[in-house]
Write a protein that holds these residues in place. Structure first.
Motif, short mmCIF file in Angstrom:
data_model
loop_
_atom_site.label_atom_id
_atom_site.label_comp_id
_atom_site.label_asym_id
_atom_site.label_seq_id
_atom_site.Cartn_x
_atom_site.Cartn_y
_atom_site.Cartn_z
N GLY A 14 0.79 -1.23 0.00
CA GLY A 14 0.00 0.00 0.00
C GLY A 14 0.82 1.28 0.00
N ALA A 15 2.14 1.17 -0.07
CA ALA A 15 2.98 2.37 -0.09
C ALA A 15 3.03 3.01 -1.47
N GLY A 16 2.66 2.27 -2.50
CA GLY A 16 2.67 2.80 -3.86
C GLY A 16 3.87 2.37 -4.69
N LYS A 17 4.53 1.30 -4.30
CA LYS A 17 5.76 0.88 -4.98
C LYS A 17 5.55 0.62 -6.47
N SER A 18 4.50 -0.11 -6.81
CA SER A 18 4.26 -0.44 -8.22
C SER A 18 3.88 0.79 -9.03
N THR A 19 2.96 1.57 -8.51
CA THR A 19 2.52 2.77 -9.23
C THR A 19 3.66 3.76 -9.42
N ILE A 20 4.38 4.04 -8.36
CA ILE A 20 5.49 4.98 -8.42
C ILE A 20 6.63 4.41 -9.26
N GLY A 21 6.86 3.10 -9.16
CA GLY A 21 7.89 2.46 -9.96
C GLY A 21 7.64 2.60 -11.46
N ARG A 97 23.39 -3.80 -5.61
CA ARG A 97 23.16 -3.72 -7.05
C ARG A 97 22.34 -2.51 -7.48
N GLY A 98 22.16 -1.55 -6.58
CA GLY A 98 21.40 -0.37 -6.97
C GLY A 98 21.17 0.58 -5.81
N THR A 99 20.35 1.57 -6.06
CA THR A 99 19.94 2.52 -5.03
C THR A 99 18.58 2.08 -4.52
N VAL A 100 18.48 1.95 -3.20
CA VAL A 100 17.26 1.44 -2.57
C VAL A 100 16.48 2.60 -1.97
N ILE A 101 15.21 2.68 -2.33
CA ILE A 101 14.34 3.75 -1.86
C ILE A 101 13.21 3.14 -1.05
N TYR A 102 13.13 3.54 0.21
CA TYR A 102 12.06 3.10 1.10
C TYR A 102 10.89 4.06 0.96
N LEU A 103 9.78 3.57 0.44
CA LEU A 103 8.56 4.37 0.35
C LEU A 103 7.81 4.18 1.66
N TYR A 104 7.93 5.19 2.50
CA TYR A 104 7.36 5.14 3.84
C TYR A 104 5.90 5.60 3.80
N THR A 105 5.05 4.86 4.49
CA THR A 105 3.66 5.25 4.65
C THR A 105 3.18 4.77 6.01
N THR A 106 2.16 5.42 6.52
CA THR A 106 1.62 5.03 7.83
C THR A 106 0.70 3.82 7.69
N GLN A 110 -1.99 2.68 4.76
CA GLN A 110 -1.99 1.32 4.21
C GLN A 110 -3.39 0.71 4.29
N LEU A 111 -4.05 0.89 5.42
CA LEU A 111 -5.41 0.35 5.57
C LEU A 111 -6.35 0.93 4.52
N ARG A 112 -6.26 2.23 4.28
CA ARG A 112 -7.11 2.85 3.27
C ARG A 112 -6.82 2.30 1.88
N ARG A 113 -5.55 2.15 1.57
CA ARG A 113 -5.16 1.73 0.22
C ARG A 113 -5.39 0.25 -0.06
N THR A 114 -5.43 -0.57 0.99
CA THR A 114 -5.56 -2.02 0.78
C THR A 114 -6.91 -2.57 1.21
N ALA A 115 -7.82 -1.72 1.62
CA ALA A 115 -9.10 -2.15 2.21
C ALA A 115 -9.86 -3.15 1.34
N LYS A 116 -9.86 -2.97 0.04
CA LYS A 116 -10.66 -3.83 -0.84
C LYS A 116 -9.82 -4.83 -1.63
N ASP A 117 -8.54 -4.89 -1.35
CA ASP A 117 -7.63 -5.76 -2.10
C ASP A 117 -7.65 -7.17 -1.50
N ARG A 118 -8.13 -8.13 -2.26
CA ARG A 118 -8.20 -9.52 -1.80
C ARG A 118 -6.99 -10.33 -2.28
N ASN A 119 -6.02 -9.66 -2.88
CA ASN A 119 -4.85 -10.35 -3.42
C ASN A 119 -3.66 -10.28 -2.47
N ARG A 120 -3.91 -9.98 -1.20
CA ARG A 120 -2.84 -9.86 -0.21
C ARG A 120 -3.09 -10.89 0.90
#
Length: 181
Positions: A14-21, A97-106, A110-120
């Motif tokens: 729910g931090a947005g890793k895929s979207t931001i990536g 092997r690269g630069t690591v970026i921690y996408l921090y979220t509360t 996370q609860l708001r972003r994953t509330a309806k996701d049944r794939n977790r």
């Protein structure tokens, strides 16, 4: 901006890793990989099925192999699954092997972003908030120890976060960049 290293995004679900990536890869003209999607493509099954059949340990084995393979590529942006940092072998591959970026979220975000996701699979519990709090307590120190940069994603659009990452990573590569005319 091909002189930039590989960029690896870590952080909780729910931090947005895929979207931001995806946005980062498009902006930098790079290939984008999502380690979870790579695992699914390799075994022809979704993550909940892998968890059901092989358990978390089986999934983590597949994840370690995917991360090892993907981090060996050049000029990529990769989003990892939230638990990728659990294994030291993954943390080492990412750092080396690269630069690591921690996408921090509360946890609340996370609860708001994953509330309806049944794939977790880890959130298919009676109290997902408790699960996320426990995961945060266990994993936040690992994210911080692995990351070169920490970027907060709460109440920010993905484009703003991606722009900040490009700006900050460029300064890591060329610290004088901001002084150039």
């Amino acid at each position: 901006m091909q002189d930039l290293p590989n960029l690896f995004l870590i952080g909780p679900m729910g931090a947005g890793k895929s979207t931001i990536g995806r946005l980062l890869a498009a902006e930098l003209c790079r290939d984008f990989y999502d380690s979870d999607h790579e695992i699914q493509a390799r075994c022809g099954a979704d993550i909940p099925w892998i968890f059901d059949v092989e358990g978390e340990a089986g999934f983590r084995e597949r994840e370690a192999q995917a991360i090892d393979d993907l981090t060996r590529r050049s000029g990529i942006v990769m989003a990892t699954g939230g638990g990728a940092v659990i294994r030291e072998v993954n943390r080492r591959a990412l750092r080396e092997r690269g630069t690591v970026i921690y996408l921090y979220t509360t946890v609340e975000q996370q609860l708001r972003r994953t509330a309806k996701d049944r794939n977790r699979p880890l959130l298919q519990a009676e109290d997902p908030g408790r699960v996320l709090r426990d995961l945060f307590a266990a994993r936040d120190p690992l994210y911080r120890a692995t990351a070169d940069l920490i970027v907060r994603t709460d109440r920010r659009g993905p484009k703003a976060v991606a722009s900040e990452i490009v700006r900050r990573v460029t300064k890591l590569v060329d610290p004088l960049q901001s002084c150039k005319a």
